[in-house]
Design a protein around this motif. Structure first.
Motif, PDB file in Angstrom:
ATOM      1  N   HIS A  28       0.961  -1.067   0.107  1.00 47.89           N
ATOM      2  CA  HIS A  28      -0.008  -0.159   0.277  1.00 47.89           C
ATOM      3  C   HIS A  28       0.485   1.490  -0.050  1.00 47.89           C
ATOM      4  N   LEU A  29       1.967   1.074   0.795  1.00 53.41           N
ATOM      5  CA  LEU A  29       3.288   2.355   0.524  1.00 53.41           C
ATOM      6  C   LEU A  29       3.401   2.371  -0.153  1.00 53.41           C
ATOM      7  N   ARG A  42       9.792   3.416   5.388  1.00 53.26           N
ATOM      8  CA  ARG A  42      11.042   2.337   5.546  1.00 53.26           C
ATOM      9  C   ARG A  42      10.528   1.721   6.204  1.00 53.26           C
ATOM     10  N   PHE A  43      11.065   0.149   6.742  1.00 48.29           N
ATOM     11  CA  PHE A  43       9.758  -0.680   7.634  1.00 48.29           C
ATOM     12  C   PHE A  43      11.016  -0.860   8.844  1.00 48.29           C
ATOM     13  N   GLU A  44      10.630  -0.936   9.866  1.00 49.22           N
ATOM     14  CA  GLU A  44      11.271  -0.720  11.184  1.00 49.22           C
ATOM     15  C   GLU A  44      12.539   0.303  11.264  1.00 49.22           C
ATOM     16  N   VAL A  62       7.912   6.612   7.806  1.00 47.63           N
ATOM     17  CA  VAL A  62       7.233   7.135   5.983  1.00 47.63           C
ATOM     18  C   VAL A  62       7.133   9.330   6.702  1.00 47.63           C
ATOM     19  N   MET A  63       7.708   9.264   5.089  1.00 46.15           N
ATOM     20  CA  MET A  63       8.185  10.354   4.993  1.00 46.15           C
ATOM     21  C   MET A  63       7.205  11.044   4.135  1.00 46.15           C
ATOM     22  N   LEU A  64       6.227  12.381   3.712  1.00 48.31           N
ATOM     23  CA  LEU A  64       5.531  12.979   2.985  1.00 48.31           C
ATOM     24  C   LEU A  64       6.509  13.868   2.102  1.00 48.31           C
ATOM     25  N   ILE A  69       7.669  13.694   9.169  1.00 53.59           N
ATOM     26  CA  ILE A  69       7.617  12.529   9.460  1.00 53.59           C
ATOM     27  C   ILE A  69       6.808  11.411   9.866  1.00 53.59           C
ATOM     28  N   GLU A  70       5.850  10.414   9.835  1.00 55.71           N
ATOM     29  CA  GLU A  70       4.693  10.130  10.342  1.00 55.71           C
ATOM     30  C   GLU A  70       5.698   8.846  10.588  1.00 55.71           C
TER      31      GLU A  70
END
Length: 117
Positions: A28-29, A42-44, A62-64, A69-70
């Motif tokens: 989805h990402l 990035r995962f973990e 997650v970077m928008l 950063i979320e």
């Protein structure tokens, strides 16, 4: 809770290994990245120290596009986000300047539901 056992993991995966729900969310990402809705994930990828001998590693950083950063925590069902995990997420949200989203798959694989902290 009756029926909750169906959501329990069969065992812990090695660090860095995604379970099926996390892999679905990674896909989805990736779609969101290709659409320009996010620029990086990035995962973990981040570990937050909450207290001595207590840390929190969200499933995804997650970077928008605006550089925000979320942190996204993926759960297989809302019932799996119990007290211990909820306390860590709330504590991380209080201590650090990140928006934290807890993400659950919607029924019948129709998307993702989020809870923001």
């Amino acid at each position: 809770m009756p029926g909750i056992r169906q959501y329990y993991a069969k065992g812990r995966l090695k660090p860095g290994a995604l379970n099926k729900t996390e892999e679905a969310y990674r896909q989805h990402l990736e779609i969101r990245k290709q659409a320009g809705e996010i620029v990086w994930y990035r995962f973990e990828g981040i570990r937050l120290v909450l207290a001595e001998r207590c840390s929190y590693t969200p499933d995804f950083a997650v970077m928008l596009p605006d550089g925000t950063i979320e942190l996204h925590e993926v759960k297989g069902a809302r019932a799996l986000f119990r007290d211990d995990a909820r306390v860590k997420v709330k504590m991380a949200a209080d201590l650090f300047p990140f928006k934290i989203l807890v993400v659950y798959p919607k029924p019948k694989k129709t998307g993702w539901e989020t809870e923001a902290f």
